[in-house]
Structure formats: structure tokens, C-alpha cells
Design an enzyme around this catalytic site. Structure first.
Site, mmCIF file in Angstrom:
data_model
loop_
_atom_site.group_PDB
_atom_site.id
_atom_site.type_symbol
_atom_site.label_atom_id
_atom_site.label_comp_id
_atom_site.label_asym_id
_atom_site.label_seq_id
_atom_site.Cartn_x
_atom_site.Cartn_y
_atom_site.Cartn_z
ATOM 1 N N ALA A 73 3.841 5.723 -2.619
ATOM 2 C CA ALA A 73 5.113 6.346 -3.017
ATOM 3 C C ALA A 73 5.150 6.577 -4.526
ATOM 4 C CB ALA A 73 6.293 5.486 -2.568
ATOM 5 N N GLY A 91 0.823 -1.210 0.000
ATOM 6 C CA GLY A 91 0.000 0.000 0.000
ATOM 7 C C GLY A 91 0.857 1.260 0.000
ATOM 8 N N TYR A 92 1.838 1.305 0.884
ATOM 9 C CA TYR A 92 2.725 2.475 0.916
ATOM 10 C C TYR A 92 3.611 2.532 -0.318
ATOM 11 C CZ TYR A 92 0.929 4.011 5.276
ATOM 12 O OH TYR A 92 0.069 4.495 6.224
ATOM 13 N N HIS A 93 3.906 1.358 -0.855
ATOM 14 C CA HIS A 93 4.657 1.316 -2.110
ATOM 15 C C HIS A 93 3.884 2.084 -3.188
ATOM 16 C CE1 HIS A 93 7.191 -0.460 -5.286
ATOM 17 N NE2 HIS A 93 6.065 -0.420 -5.985
#
Ligand code: MG
Length: 646
Positions: free
Chosen positions: A287, A282-284
Site C-alpha cells: 500500500a 506485506g500488504y501494508h
């Protein structure tokens, strides 16, 4: 000329705000002249006129001329009018913050609830509601709330947030946490554009707005987080400030600082294989979104050029990683703090990424749901720096895909899950990750978070059910061919215990997992497996469990080498504070000091009417060895000799 209100501005000092602008810019001549004469009241009027007619500056967020207001956003807008503020999807219905707004109200001691109040997520919906309905009440209320926020949340001395005992910290640490400040920097651009035509958007309010906005950008630019996704968000949003308000004398410095940070961090946070170092899908994706947005904002306003080719190259690898770990239904594994992302959101991500990589045919295929482009000419793929290994036999809804995770220590959002996997087959995710459920807060909240982070909540091996002491895995072997895949990873997870896991994707049809735990440690060594929510068929004698879906898409799992099979507490959390009970099991053995514990797990996708009737056998051949393993698996009478050498 209409009578102007006397310059008894209760709010910001117009002169000071005007001094922060580069009044030599084209279009600001009148403002400069009035300001020079000391008539800041008229200068403010001219400045508002300038912004209302400004061309050449573009935003990349909401389309202010033709905003799309969803039903949900309409509700947030209308509830916002009644001070029932939409703060977090995990806390619904929204809480009432008082007729006289109490910005320090904290009904549940979850830090996110207190922080995210200050993202004022209902203000953009109010702006859209204003544009869609033309009703001035939204603008009047937004301006009232905006000024109320400024008055009640002053920026006092700030020396950095303390993450312990959040109940004792001052309000400023919530209202002015850099991540929240930057969130407002981005979204107040949208609010500015949406509300600008309102009769309530007066010259005096413009001054208040610019004063507050400059304070935000200046603070953000001098209080960056040290690392991680926060820093990326902050840099992107400072770039937004510098691009959308180039009138500020500091704008160029803001843009430069943001671009420098993103260039530096993309090299640091994106591993050579394209995985963002928090190892959280998710954070990937967030980003990728940040890097892309920064680029688009700069591009739209003519500031491209400061990003080198390596920036786009890293983004391209990040995009490739994303679609490689995605399942054919467009969902992604819920590893680390990830949540369930479903198809509409993923499609919109793929479509927005296409703008940067128009030649990527796989991305084109996925973004158009197969109408254009073409799928990769490979199936399985390893991402050894991030520690993700995809063993798949296809890309369509009939495919079987395992994503194995065993990488470096990772950063904040990464969990203690080395060796775990998700397995999707024929339209069903049979082993969804436990997810994260909740982030940080008081003891009660943290206890809930820990349940989901711990090793035993994953499909991997533990010693005495403890959470991993060391979570640095290394890849020992990766092979892929049309007839099968093999991944061998090793995690020295505990003092005295190393876990070597070999996963065979046999004939690209089923998985055999050879787990060996060796070292001096003695104790209860267990393999944990977490199924999707279902009503399974269990056989504790055979140490086997099977799903029993009526549509015939099932798996059967059987473990060899365990002394006993026990049911465990199981949950999977697709969204913040949402969790579903599911069957989970531990397959345990008592390991003696110095002697290895060896297991074999067979996971067999099947359309048999009763998956439990498959006759499955497996055993190791030969003694444990540091240089490899040989085993034999028999399924319904057919023998599969398997081995690897290191
Ligand atoms: Mg997890």
C-alpha cells in the site's frame, strides 16, 4: 513514400480508436488532418510517428532506454518464447501453455494460478530482452502473443466475479478480474515503451494496442473493487493510464477518479497510527508502494496538486510503522498473509520512500545501512489502532525485539491470530509466524490455507483448539521506559472465554507473559508456541523447551500453570507453497466453568552453554482480579516482582 498496406485491418477499427483521442493536442496535427480526410491508414502512420517522438510524458517504471535484465528475467523471457509462461513463483518450473496458446489451461486448481496467468509477467522481461539483445524475435513474439490474448480473451458480459465454485465460472472472470486488468494497465506501459522501436510495432499494431488499452482503462474505471488493497492497486493503475496516455479524451477523468479513490481510501484504509487495515505487513508495504507510485507518476507528468498534505502525512506514518516492526536484519514479521521479505527488497523500499521523506533521519539511517542519518531516540513503540506492540531494547544486530499483535478484526488478509508475536534476538527469529502458504482455490487448496490461518498455528491461547470466534482485541495498558516495557491486551475470543495477555519486557532483557483466560466456558485451554526450525531440548515434566544452537544464541521457554505439555504439528511458510517443519507445542489445562485458567510463560534469551540449566520459577500472587495481576518470577535465584493495575 513507401506503399502502405491496404486498410484491411484485421484488428481494431482505426477510426473508432482515433475518435477516442483528443487530436487537438500539440503534435497530433497530422493525425487529425488525415483522420478528418478519412484516411485512417495514414493517420495511424502519423500516430505511430508521434508516439516514437513524443516527449514530455514520463513513466516511472522500467527504464526503457537502459533496462536491467536479471538472469531470472532472461529465463522468463526465453521460456515465454516457448510458451512456458512464468505465472507464479509458487509453481515452478513454469507450465507449457501449448503451441496454440490455451489461456484457459489450469493445471492446479489454485485460483492464483489461473488469475495471474493474465498478468503476463513474462512480457516485460521479453521487452527487456529485446532491448538488451536487439533481437527482433522477442518483439515479433510479444506482438503475436498480445494479439492472441486479445482474440481469445474477449471482454464479454461481466457482472462481477463469483468467488464460489471457481471451476464453473467463465474465462472472462479470470482474464478480466479488475485486479488483473489493472496489472496489465501498468505493465503494458512498460511493454509499450520497450517494444516501440521495433519494426514489428506497426501502425496497425499501435491501433490494436490502443484499442485494447482503452478497453482496459475504461473497464477498470467502471469496475473498481469495493475495498481493500485491490481497490488501491486499481486506482493507482488507472492513474498510470491517465498519466501515460493523456492523448485519450478520457485520460483526465481516469486520473481524477484514481486520485479521488486514493484520497478517500488512504483516510479509510490507513488507521490513525499508520497501519493499513488488513493488518498484514506485506500488504501494508504494498500500500505504501501504491500511494508513492501514484504520487510519483502524477508528479513526473505535472499533475501534482490533487493530493492533499494529509496524504503524505498518512504515508509517513505508514513508513514509520514499517521500520518500527522490522527486525534489525531488515525482515518483518510474517503476520497474516505476509511472506518473508529479506534485506535487499527492504533496502530498496526504504530508498524509494526516502524520496518522499528526506528529513526522516531513521529512514535515512536504515536506507544507508547506518552510513547516514540516525536511529530513533526511542526503542519500544505501540501502534494501538492496528494493534501492534513493539517491545525492543535496541536497533542493531545484538537487540532483542518482540512484536506482539492484538488488534481489530482487520480485513481480508488478516488471520485469526490475536495475541501472537514474533521474537527476534541477536540475529535469530526464534518464533517466526506460520505465514500463509497459499491463498484461495478448490477444497484441497483451501484446507491448506486454513491450517496456517487458524489460531492454534500461532503463539497464543485457544479454547478446545478452536479458531477465534471474535478477533477484536483491545489494549488495556501500554508502558515503556528504559528499564522495561509492559503491554496488556484483551481478546474476548470465544463465547464465554476472554483472554487477557500481559507481556512484561523485564529489564529489557527477557519476556514474561501472564495469560489469564476467564469466563463461563469450560474446556481445554491451551497456550501454543511455535519455534523456528531447529532441534530443541524438550522437558515435558518442567514444561520447558530450549533451543540449542552451537553459536550460543539461544532462548529457553518455560510455562507455569499448564497440566501437560504436548508436541504439535508445526510449519512455517516463508514463501508461497514453501513450508518448513518446525517444533511446536501446546501447554494445556482443563478449565472449569467460571474458574479462570492462569499461565505464566517466561522466555529467556541466553548465551549459556546449556540454556535448559537456567533455574526458572514463576507464580501468581493473590487471586485472579479484573483490575490487574501480581506475580513473581525467579531466575537463577534472582527475584523479579512483577505487577500491573488496570
Ligand atoms: Mg499467521
Amino acid at each position: 513514400m513507401a506503399l502502405l498496406p491496404a486498410l484491411a485491418l484485421k484488428g481494431a477499427d482505426a477510426g473508432a480508436v482515433l475518435d477516442r483521442l483528443d487530436l487537438s493536442r500539440p503534435g497530433l496535427e497530422k493525425v487529425a488532418e488525415y483522420h478528418k480526410q478519412g484516411n485512417d491508414s495514414l493517420a495511424s502512420v502519423a500516430l505511430l510517428d508521434y508516439f516514437k517522438n513524443r516527449t514530455g510524458v514520463k513513466s516511472v517504471g522500467v527504464n526503457a532506454q537502459k533496462p536491467r535484465l536479471t538472469k531470472e528475467e532472461r529465463r522468463w523471457a526465453d521460456e515465454g518464447m516457448e510458451h512456458k509462461f512464468f505465472v507464479h513463483k509458487g509453481y515452478q518450473p513454469s507450465y507449457f501453455y501449448g503451441d496454440d496458446i490455451n489461456w484457459q489451461y489450469w493445471p492446479v486448481k489454485d485460483n492464483e494460478l489461473r488469475w495471474q496467468l493474465h498478468r503476463t509477467k513474462w512480457w516485460v522481461p521479453m521487452g527487456k530482452a529485446y532491448r538488451v539483445t536487439g533481437d527482433e524475435k522477442y518483439a515479433a513474439e510479444w506482438i503475436h502473443q498480445y494479439r492472441d490474448w486479445v482474440k481469445k480473451n474477449p471482454l464479454t458480459e461481466f457482472s462481477g466475479i463469483k468467488d464460489k465454485n471457481m471451476e464453473n465460472v467463465d474465462n472472462v472472470y479470470f482474464a478480466w478480474r479488475p485486479l488483473e486488468v489493472c496489472d496489465r494497465l501498468e505493465h503494458q506501459i512498460e511493454q509499450f515503451e520497450l517494444f516501440l522501436p521495433s519494426e514489428h510495432f506497426t501502425p496497425e499494431f499501435l491501433i490494436d494496442f490502443l484499442d485494447n488499452y482503452h478497453r482496459h482503462a475504461d473497464f477498470a474505471n467502471s469496475h473498481y473493487s469495493k475495498q481493500g488493497n485491490h481497490l488501491l492497486f486499481e486506482a493507482q493503475r488507472v492513474i498510470f493510464a491517465g498519466s501515460f496516455f493523456p492523448e485519450f479524451k478520457d485520460a483526465a477523468a481516469w486520473r481524477k477518479a484514481g486520485v479521488d479513490i486514493l484520497n478517500r481510501e488512504i483516510a479509510k484504509q490507513v488507521l490513525p497510527d499508520g497501519v493499513q487495515f488488513e493488518l498484514d505487513p506485506g500488504y501494508h508495504m504494498a500500500a505504501v508502494g501504491i500511494f508513492g507510485k501514484a504520487l510519483r507518476m502524477m508528479d513526473a507528468n505535472g499533475y501534482r496538486g490533487e493530493f492533499p498534505d494529509s496524504y503524505l502525512d498518512a504515508m509517513r506514518k505508514m513508513v514509520e510503522f514499517t521500520y518500527n516492526i522490522a527486525f534489525p536484519d531488515y525482515t518483518l514479521p510474517m503476520f497474516s498473509d505476509n511472506k518473508l521479505h529479506v534485506k535487499p527488497g527492504m533496502l530498496s523500499n526504504y530508498r524509494s520512500w526516502r524520496k518522499f521523506f528526506p528529513k526522516d533521519q531513521a529512514l535515512r539511517y536504515l536506507a544507508t545501512e547506518g552510513k547516514k542519518g540516525k536511529l530513533p531516540d526511542y526503542t519500544s513503540r505501540a501502534f494501538p489502532d492496528g494493534g501492534f506492540y513493539v517491545m525492543r531494547n535496541g536497533w542493531d544486530s545484538t537487540a532483542t525485539v518482540m512484536v506482539l499483535k492484538a488488534g481489530p478484526k482487520g480485513e481480508w488478509h488478516n488471520q485469526f491470530d490475536n495475541g501472537t508475536f514474533e521474537l527476534w534476538s541477536g540475529g535469530r527469529n526464534f518464533f517466526p509466524d506460520s505465514g500463509s502458504f497459499i491463498y484461495g482455490g478448490d477444497e484441497e487448496v483451501l484446507k491448506q490455507r486454513e491450517w496456517f490461518r487458524r489460531t492454534a498455528a500461532h503463539n497464543t491461547l485457544t479454547l478446545d483448539d478452536k479458531t477465534l470466534e471474535n478477533r477484536v482485541s483491545k489494549l488495556l495498558k501500554w508502558e515503556t521506559s528504559p528499564s522495561g516495557d509492559l503491554t496488556v491486551v484483551e481478546t474476548p475470543g470465544y463465547d464465554g472465554l476472554t483472554h487477557r495477555r500481559a507481556v512484561f519486557f523485564v529489564d529489557k532483557k527477557f519476556y514474561v507473559i501472564a495469560d489469564e483466560a476467564y469466563g463461563d466456558a469450560a474446556g481445554d485451554v491451551a497456550l501454543h508456541y511455535q519455534l523456528l526450525p531447529c532441534d530443541p531440548l524438550e522437558n515435558t515434566v518442567k514444561k520447558s523447551v530450549s533451543t540449542a544452537f552451537a553459536d550460543g544464541n539461544n532462548i529457553t521457554l518455560r510455562v507455569f500453570g499448564a497440566d501437560r505439555m504436548e508436541a504439535e504439528e508445526g510449519w512455517t511458510s516463508p514463501a508461497y507453497r514453501v513450508k518448513h517443519a518446525r517444533p511446536a507445542y501446546a501447554f494445556r489445562t482443563d478449565k472449569k466453568a467460571g474458574k479462570p485458567a492462569r499461565f505464566i510463560t517466561v522466555i529467556y534469551p541466553t548465551d549459556a552453554a546449556n540454556p535448559a540449566t537456567h533455574d526458572i520459577k514463576a507464580s501468581y500472587k493473590g487471586k485472579p482480579s479484573a483490575t490487574g495481576a501480581t506475580l513473581e518470577v525467579t531466575i537463577d535465584g534472582r527475584k523479579y516482582p512483577l505487577s500491573y493495575t488496570l
